[in-house]
Design a protein around this motif. Structure first.
Motif, PDB file in Angstrom:
ATOM      1  N   ASP A 217       0.833  -1.205   0.000  1.00 44.65           N
ATOM      2  CA  ASP A 217       0.000   0.000   0.000  1.00 44.65           C
ATOM      3  C   ASP A 217       0.867   1.254   0.000  1.00 44.65           C
ATOM      4  O   ASP A 217       0.618   2.196  -0.767  1.00 44.65           O
ATOM      5  CB  ASP A 217      -0.914  -0.015   1.224  1.00 44.65           C
ATOM      6  CG  ASP A 217      -1.816   1.210   1.311  1.00 44.65           C
ATOM      7  OD1 ASP A 217      -2.041   1.866   0.277  1.00 44.65           O
ATOM      8  OD2 ASP A 217      -2.278   1.516   2.420  1.00 44.65           O
ATOM      9  N   ALA A 218       1.884   1.293   0.846  1.00 47.86           N
ATOM     10  CA  ALA A 218       2.756   2.472   0.919  1.00 47.86           C
ATOM     11  C   ALA A 218       3.467   2.718  -0.405  1.00 47.86           C
ATOM     12  O   ALA A 218       3.581   3.867  -0.869  1.00 47.86           O
ATOM     13  CB  ALA A 218       3.783   2.286   2.040  1.00 47.86           C
ATOM     14  N   VAL A 219       3.928   1.666  -1.058  1.00 44.20           N
ATOM     15  CA  VAL A 219       4.620   1.817  -2.347  1.00 44.20           C
ATOM     16  C   VAL A 219       3.647   2.316  -3.422  1.00 44.20           C
ATOM     17  O   VAL A 219       3.984   3.189  -4.228  1.00 44.20           O
ATOM     18  CB  VAL A 219       5.257   0.484  -2.761  1.00 44.20           C
ATOM     19  CG1 VAL A 219       5.825   0.567  -4.179  1.00 44.20           C
ATOM     20  CG2 VAL A 219       6.358   0.088  -1.775  1.00 44.20           C
ATOM     21  N   ALA A 220       2.441   1.785  -3.436  1.00 37.54           N
ATOM     22  CA  ALA A 220       1.458   2.184  -4.447  1.00 37.54           C
ATOM     23  C   ALA A 220       1.093   3.660  -4.337  1.00 37.54           C
ATOM     24  O   ALA A 220       0.772   4.313  -5.345  1.00 37.54           O
ATOM     25  CB  ALA A 220       0.198   1.320  -4.313  1.00 37.54           C
ATOM     26  N   LEU A 221       1.132   4.210  -3.135  1.00 36.82           N
ATOM     27  CA  LEU A 221       0.784   5.620  -2.941  1.00 36.82           C
ATOM     28  C   LEU A 221       1.739   6.567  -3.657  1.00 36.82           C
ATOM     29  O   LEU A 221       1.418   7.735  -3.892  1.00 36.82           O
ATOM     30  CB  LEU A 221       0.741   5.950  -1.449  1.00 36.82           C
ATOM     31  CG  LEU A 221      -0.560   5.570  -0.734  1.00 36.82           C
ATOM     32  CD1 LEU A 221      -0.349   5.522   0.766  1.00 36.82           C
ATOM     33  CD2 LEU A 221      -1.672   6.537  -1.092  1.00 36.82           C
TER      34      LEU A 221
END
Length: 451
Positions: A217-221
């Motif tokens: 999730d953090a990378v996708a942001l």
């Protein structure tokens, strides 16, 4: 020249039917052309994607929403693993609702007072940082259920400021007649991610473990942060010579504005009814395991239940081309919310996984139609100076309604069973929605602009 004397070969304006003199109706392939035209008209209206800034935000959202849904699945699943109780999962309601209300309302006022692009960057970075911290705690085993709930609350606070700001930016990028189409495109992408995310989570949890979902999730942001960086400046639209503030008085002014515009007020009330009574997501982990046979910790049934409502919303979004032609938007919202309630009620009655997915998908289709028109009402009726505050109320309602449902679905599921809790909520949606519209008939009569 009279209408009877017109040249039959002259093109006829779109929307006008002159009977047998219409050239497109002649020839053996005319039925095929009419069918092709009807299909194109039913498909989603993509005109907003011709605007580069909007197109970048929309495209980045395809990646980001998948990651966000991984966290949506991870938080309640982690809490259920830690406690074995749907009642504890229901505590996400209060831990999400309090920061959502406070920061949603204040965030809307801030969005009316500062450059919205800068605010999007700061809050987007905060959401990503919280996902990273959740990853660390889940991977190391540090802390317990209360730490997870607190981190979830902080992330919700960032989200509560980010979402009204993002919605308030869209009318500055697009003309008014394209707003229903843009809202349909946005919601289709969000819900497509809500389909892919839970299904992906159900597959990935047994393979890479639950903690890694937070990291993904953090990378996708990063995709959304890049698209936001590319936006032009979006300064506040306060009257010339007046500096907009973001204090308590501005929040109060927003509520006064809302009280004077009954269409906006009812659009919020009816969504609280739909989500507050009808959102059954708290019971998904328990039903996945005890009703549909998932292994402890989650599996494909859990992913399907979380994905079912978004599946219906995506299907409705893909065939949303007709939405911009409907003027009786108040009627459309009322009918759509009743469809949502009926789908949820039927979901609670079934013990078949595939019927459960079907009923939730029907509910999701109704929810998309309702959401598109309510968003368009807000963006059209509210002035730009007040739009951030109205979007703040909107995000409190949209995200806060399900938190209210979380609060009572958890204890109700523990006391009477998850299926009964869902069915009672669905029936309550229909009854209460009709009561609200009967009390405020001007909402039923509301007509929006058509393209």
């Amino acid at each position: 020249m009279t209408m009877r004397d017109e040249d039959p070969t002259r093109p006829v304006p779109e929307g006008r039917d002159d009977g047998p003199t219409r050239p497109l109706r002649k020839g053996p392939d005319a039925p095929t052309r009419r069918f092709s035209t009807a299909v194109r008209g039913a498909l989603a209206d993509t005109r907003p994607l011709r605007t580069p800034a909007y197109r970048r935000l929309w495209t980045a959202g395809i990646v980001t929403v998948v990651g966000a849904q991984l966290t949506v699945v991870a938080v309640p699943t982690q809490i259920y693993l830690l406690t074995g109780s749907s009642a504890y999962v229901g505590l996400t309601g209060i831990f999400g609702l309090v920061p959502l209300v406070f920061f949603g309302l204040w965030g809307g006022a801030i969005a009316d007072a500062v450059d919205r692009r800068v605010l999007l960057l700061l809050t987007g970075a905060g959401i990503a940082a919280m996902s990273l911290v959740l990853w660390v705690t889940a991977a190391t085993g540090v802390g317990g259920v209360w730490l997870v709930l607190c981190l979830f609350a902080v992330q919700t606070a960032f989200l509560a400021v980010n979402q009204p700001t993002r919605s308030a930016v869209i009318p500055r990028l697009l003309p008014a007649e394209q707003l229903p189409a843009a809202n349909a495109l946005n919601m289709t992408v969000v819900q497509a991610g809500a389909v892919a995310g839970p299904l992906l989570a159900g597959v990935l949890i047994p393979v890479i473990g639950l903690p890694t979902l937070y990291l993904l999730d953090a990378v996708a942001l990063l995709a959304t942060l890049w698209a936001t960086w590319r936006l032009p400046p979006v300064p506040p639209a306060a009257p010339e010579g007046r500096r907009q503030r973001a204090g308590l008085q501005e929040i109060v002014d927003g509520f006064r504005y809302l009280a004077l515009h009954k269409v906006l007020l009812v659009s919020f009330l009816i969504d609280i009814v739909a989500m507050g009574f009808g959102m059954p997501r708290v019971v998904f982990p328990e039903m996945a395991e005890r009703t549909f046979g998932d292994p402890r910790g989650g599996g494909i049934a859990l992913g399907l239940l979380f994905a079912a409502i978004p599946i219906g919303m995506v299907a409705a979004g893909l065939f949303s081309g007709w939405l911009h032609r409907v003027s009786r938007q108040g009627v459309a919202v009322t009918v759509a919310i009743c469809i949502w309630g009926a789908g949820v009620a039927l979901f609670g009655l079934t013990h078949s996984l595939w019927l459960a997915v079907l009923f939730l998908a029907v509910a999701g289709a109704g929810d998309l139609v309702s959401s598109v028109y309510r968003s368009s009402m807000l963006q059209t009726v509210a002035t730009d100076e007040m739009r951030g505050r109205m979007q703040g109320v909107f995000i409190v309602v949209v995200a806060g309604g399900p938190r209210i449902a979380d609060l009572w679905h958890g204890p109700a599921a523990a006391g009477f069973g998850p299926g009964t809790a869902a069915t009672v909520g669905g029936v309550a949606v229909i009854v209460a929605a009709l009561a609200v519209v009967a009390r405020y008939p001007q909402f039923w009569r509301y007509r929006g602009a058509t393209a």
